[in-house]
Scaffold this motif. Structure first.
Motif, PDB file in Angstrom:
ATOM      1  N   TRP A  12      35.333  61.946  31.032  1.00 35.54           N
ATOM      2  CA  TRP A  12      35.706  61.939  32.723  1.00 35.54           C
ATOM      3  C   TRP A  12      34.270  62.261  33.519  1.00 35.54           C
ATOM      4  O   TRP A  12      33.673  60.672  34.300  1.00 35.54           O
ATOM      5  CB  TRP A  12      35.716  63.764  32.978  1.00 35.54           C
ATOM      6  N   ALA A  13      33.533  62.243  32.823  1.00 32.72           N
ATOM      7  CA  ALA A  13      31.722  61.902  33.884  1.00 32.72           C
ATOM      8  C   ALA A  13      31.486  60.273  33.857  1.00 32.72           C
ATOM      9  O   ALA A  13      31.526  59.723  34.940  1.00 32.72           O
ATOM     10  CB  ALA A  13      30.430  62.333  33.316  1.00 32.72           C
ATOM     11  N   PHE A  14      31.530  59.430  33.125  1.00 35.40           N
ATOM     12  CA  PHE A  14      31.302  58.424  32.129  1.00 35.40           C
ATOM     13  C   PHE A  14      32.869  57.390  33.160  1.00 35.40           C
ATOM     14  O   PHE A  14      32.501  56.038  33.684  1.00 35.40           O
ATOM     15  CB  PHE A  14      31.542  57.466  30.915  1.00 35.40           C
ATOM     16  N   ILE A  56      27.999  57.922  37.079  1.00 34.52           N
ATOM     17  CA  ILE A  56      27.135  58.721  36.061  1.00 34.52           C
ATOM     18  C   ILE A  56      26.147  57.750  35.012  1.00 34.52           C
ATOM     19  O   ILE A  56      27.605  57.132  34.005  1.00 34.52           O
ATOM     20  CB  ILE A  56      27.392  59.976  34.604  1.00 34.52           C
ATOM     21  N   GLN A  57      25.198  57.890  34.708  1.00 42.29           N
ATOM     22  CA  GLN A  57      25.330  56.713  33.482  1.00 42.29           C
ATOM     23  C   GLN A  57      24.282  56.799  32.452  1.00 42.29           C
ATOM     24  O   GLN A  57      24.192  56.298  31.273  1.00 42.29           O
ATOM     25  CB  GLN A  57      24.098  55.134  34.092  1.00 42.29           C
ATOM     26  N   ARG A  58      24.168  58.575  32.274  1.00 42.91           N
ATOM     27  CA  ARG A  58      22.922  58.642  31.586  1.00 42.91           C
ATOM     28  C   ARG A  58      22.818  60.307  31.182  1.00 42.91           C
ATOM     29  O   ARG A  58      23.039  60.868  32.213  1.00 42.91           O
ATOM     30  CB  ARG A  58      21.597  58.550  30.962  1.00 42.91           C
ATOM     31  N   ILE A  59      23.674  60.284  30.144  1.00 42.48           N
ATOM     32  CA  ILE A  59      24.173  61.854  29.760  1.00 42.48           C
ATOM     33  C   ILE A  59      23.056  62.557  28.481  1.00 42.48           C
ATOM     34  O   ILE A  59      23.024  61.927  27.242  1.00 42.48           O
ATOM     35  CB  ILE A  59      25.379  62.922  29.302  1.00 42.48           C
ATOM     36  N   GLU A  60      21.499  63.998  28.579  1.00 42.61           N
ATOM     37  CA  GLU A  60      21.401  64.002  27.264  1.00 42.61           C
ATOM     38  C   GLU A  60      21.564  65.426  27.400  1.00 42.61           C
ATOM     39  O   GLU A  60      22.112  66.457  28.123  1.00 42.61           O
ATOM     40  CB  GLU A  60      20.061  64.162  28.450  1.00 42.61           C
ATOM     41  N   LEU A  61      21.160  65.469  25.971  1.00 48.54           N
ATOM     42  CA  LEU A  61      20.681  66.932  25.717  1.00 48.54           C
ATOM     43  C   LEU A  61      20.106  67.556  24.304  1.00 48.54           C
ATOM     44  O   LEU A  61      19.805  66.704  23.531  1.00 48.54           O
ATOM     45  CB  LEU A  61      22.544  67.298  24.630  1.00 48.54           C
ATOM     46  N   GLY A  62      19.430  68.388  24.561  1.00 51.40           N
ATOM     47  CA  GLY A  62      19.039  68.780  23.511  1.00 51.40           C
ATOM     48  C   GLY A  62      19.140  70.345  22.857  1.00 51.40           C
ATOM     49  O   GLY A  62      19.342  71.325  23.573  1.00 51.40           O
ATOM     50  N   VAL A  63      18.107  69.963  21.557  1.00 52.62           N
ATOM     51  CA  VAL A  63      18.505  70.911  20.811  1.00 52.62           C
ATOM     52  C   VAL A  63      17.780  71.498  20.457  1.00 52.62           C
ATOM     53  O   VAL A  63      16.277  70.193  19.579  1.00 52.62           O
ATOM     54  CB  VAL A  63      19.999  69.992  19.436  1.00 52.62           C
ATOM     55  N   LYS A  64      17.199  72.589  19.679  1.00 49.52           N
ATOM     56  CA  LYS A  64      15.742  73.221  18.822  1.00 49.52           C
ATOM     57  C   LYS A  64      16.420  72.223  17.277  1.00 49.52           C
ATOM     58  O   LYS A  64      17.675  72.519  16.519  1.00 49.52           O
ATOM     59  CB  LYS A  64      15.652  74.850  18.576  1.00 49.52           C
ATOM     60  N   PRO A  65      15.757  72.206  16.949  1.00 47.37           N
ATOM     61  CA  PRO A  65      15.942  71.790  15.385  1.00 47.37           C
ATOM     62  C   PRO A  65      16.054  72.621  14.350  1.00 47.37           C
ATOM     63  O   PRO A  65      16.612  72.149  13.082  1.00 47.37           O
ATOM     64  CB  PRO A  65      14.666  70.722  14.040  1.00 47.37           C
ATOM     65  N   ALA A  66      16.395  73.168  13.903  1.00 48.07           N
ATOM     66  CA  ALA A  66      16.465  75.080  13.556  1.00 48.07           C
ATOM     67  C   ALA A  66      18.217  74.885  13.941  1.00 48.07           C
ATOM     68  O   ALA A  66      18.514  75.912  13.270  1.00 48.07           O
ATOM     69  CB  ALA A  66      16.132  75.934  13.378  1.00 48.07           C
ATOM     70  N   LEU A 115      29.161  65.604  42.053  1.00 45.84           N
ATOM     71  CA  LEU A 115      30.017  65.119  41.245  1.00 45.84           C
ATOM     72  C   LEU A 115      30.956  65.215  41.763  1.00 45.84           C
ATOM     73  O   LEU A 115      31.619  66.257  42.882  1.00 45.84           O
ATOM     74  CB  LEU A 115      29.796  66.194  39.948  1.00 45.84           C
ATOM     75  N   PRO A 116      31.902  64.417  41.562  1.00 46.44           N
ATOM     76  CA  PRO A 116      33.099  64.682  42.671  1.00 46.44           C
ATOM     77  C   PRO A 116      34.374  65.846  41.800  1.00 46.44           C
ATOM     78  O   PRO A 116      33.572  66.661  40.847  1.00 46.44           O
ATOM     79  CB  PRO A 116      34.088  63.491  42.014  1.00 46.44           C
ATOM     80  N   ARG A 117      34.866  65.991  43.105  1.00 50.80           N
ATOM     81  CA  ARG A 117      36.653  67.206  42.325  1.00 50.80           C
ATOM     82  C   ARG A 117      36.831  66.763  41.080  1.00 50.80           C
ATOM     83  O   ARG A 117      37.259  66.043  41.162  1.00 50.80           O
ATOM     84  CB  ARG A 117      37.256  67.424  44.098  1.00 50.80           C
ATOM     85  N   ILE A 118      37.266  67.629  40.268  1.00 45.11           N
ATOM     86  CA  ILE A 118      38.113  67.788  38.772  1.00 45.11           C
ATOM     87  C   ILE A 118      39.397  67.947  39.409  1.00 45.11           C
ATOM     88  O   ILE A 118      40.028  67.949  40.519  1.00 45.11           O
ATOM     89  CB  ILE A 118      37.869  68.615  37.829  1.00 45.11           C
TER      90      ILE A 118
END
Length: 316
Positions: free
Chosen positions: A235-237, A242-252, A116-119
């Motif tokens: 920023w990432a896009f 970066i072309q895809r960002i994923e995010l996982g969450v428990k249903p509860a 990832l590039p410098r911020i």
């Protein structure tokens, strides 16, 4: 200059063969120490690196470059010159003060291998807050966050202890530039205390990231994590490939799912039994996704067109 540097590296190579576990196994492999300025035992300084690389192209097949975890200028330069994370060498260095080790194979063509590039120096703008690299003095807040019952409720792993967090803080910049995973801190200002932690992980294939977040207990209910996720995604896009960002969450974990939805991520699928629970059981995962070519449109639609969240503040 090239001859002098080459002779110095040759001597360093032979001495490391006796005293260093990362010493070369052949005469065409060498280990060097690089520092921004002359230190206790540098082989060369940062301004000598381009000349040294010219010499290595014809005299070395492989170079292991060591530098300090806090020497960000050297880490940046090595990444820009095609040096990559050496996982074997890194795994063998277990002491807290171990140097960063990046490697380049000169028998193949290399390009800049920055993950990832410098911020920006002031951090990434995130709708009224900023995302910066962690500071050493963030330790106590992050430790309290690890131990917070609310954060533990849907955790997938045991909390990190102080020693582990010290190591994580120390390696965060190096991991951001060259490693598989790192994190940023959300703050009200670049020097302010932590409001939330945003974890970022590289996923196979290239161009795909996974993000996670946790809000400092005192700042829950203020939309901090939503702004952090939205700001990072924007920023990432725009600044990175970066072309895809994923995010996982428990249903509860409905509060965390609300962060994803208000950040213009859409639920793509349910992955059965994917996330571990602390009692040894497993939960399903709601898989949320943001795609480069459609996220800005979705974000504007969610926010009323101004790029900022129009939703009520949440608690995560």
């Amino acid at each position: 200059m090239k001859q002098d540097i080459g002779a110095h590296f040759g001597a360093r190579t032979q001495s490391h063969a006796k005293n260093n576990s990362f010493s070369p196994t052949t005469d065409s492999t060498t280990t060097v120490r690089i520092e921004s300025t002359g230190g206790s035992w540098p082989d060369l300084t940062l301004d000598q690196l381009p000349t040294a690389i010219d010499g290595w192209r014809t005299t070395r097949s492989r170079v292991h470059a060591e530098t300090g975890v806090a020497d960000h200028a050297v880490i940046d330069a090595l990444a820009q010159h095609g040096f990559v994370l050496d996982p074997v060498a890194l795994a063998q260095r277990t002491e807290p003060a171990a140097p960063v080790i990046l490697t380049r194979d000169f028998s193949t063509t290399a390009t800049a291998c920055e993950w990832l590039p410098r911020i920006p120096p002031h951090g990434i703008d995130a709708d009224g807050i900023v995302l910066t690299h962690p500071h050493p003095d963030d330790l106590d807040v992050l430790l309290a966050c690890e131990q917070d019952p609310g954060a533990r409720l849907h955790a997938v792993a045991e909390p990190l202890d102080r020693e582990a967090l010290v190591g994580l803080l120390g390696s965060a910049y190096f991991q951001w530039r060259a490693g598989p995973a790192s994190f940023l801190i959300a703050r009200a200002s670049p020097a302010g205390p932590p409001l939330a932690k945003l974890s970022v992980r590289r996923v196979v294939p290239p161009g795909v990231l996974d993000v996670g977040y946790v809000t400092v207990p005192a700042h829950r209910g203020k939309g901090v994590s939503t702004r952090a996720v939205r700001g990072f995604t924007r920023w990432a896009f725009t600044a990175a490939s970066i072309q895809r960002i994923e995010l996982g969450v428990k249903p509860a974990n409905r509060l965390s799912a609300a962060v994803a939805e208000r950040s213009a991520y859409h639920c793509e699928s349910v992955r059965k039994g994917r996330l571990s629970n602390l009692d040894g059981s497993y939960s399903d995962e709601l898989s949320y996704v943001a795609l480069r070519h459609e996220w800005a449109h979705d974000c504007d639609r969610n926010s009323g067109g101004d790029g900022r969240s129009a939703q009520q503040p949440q608690r995560q």
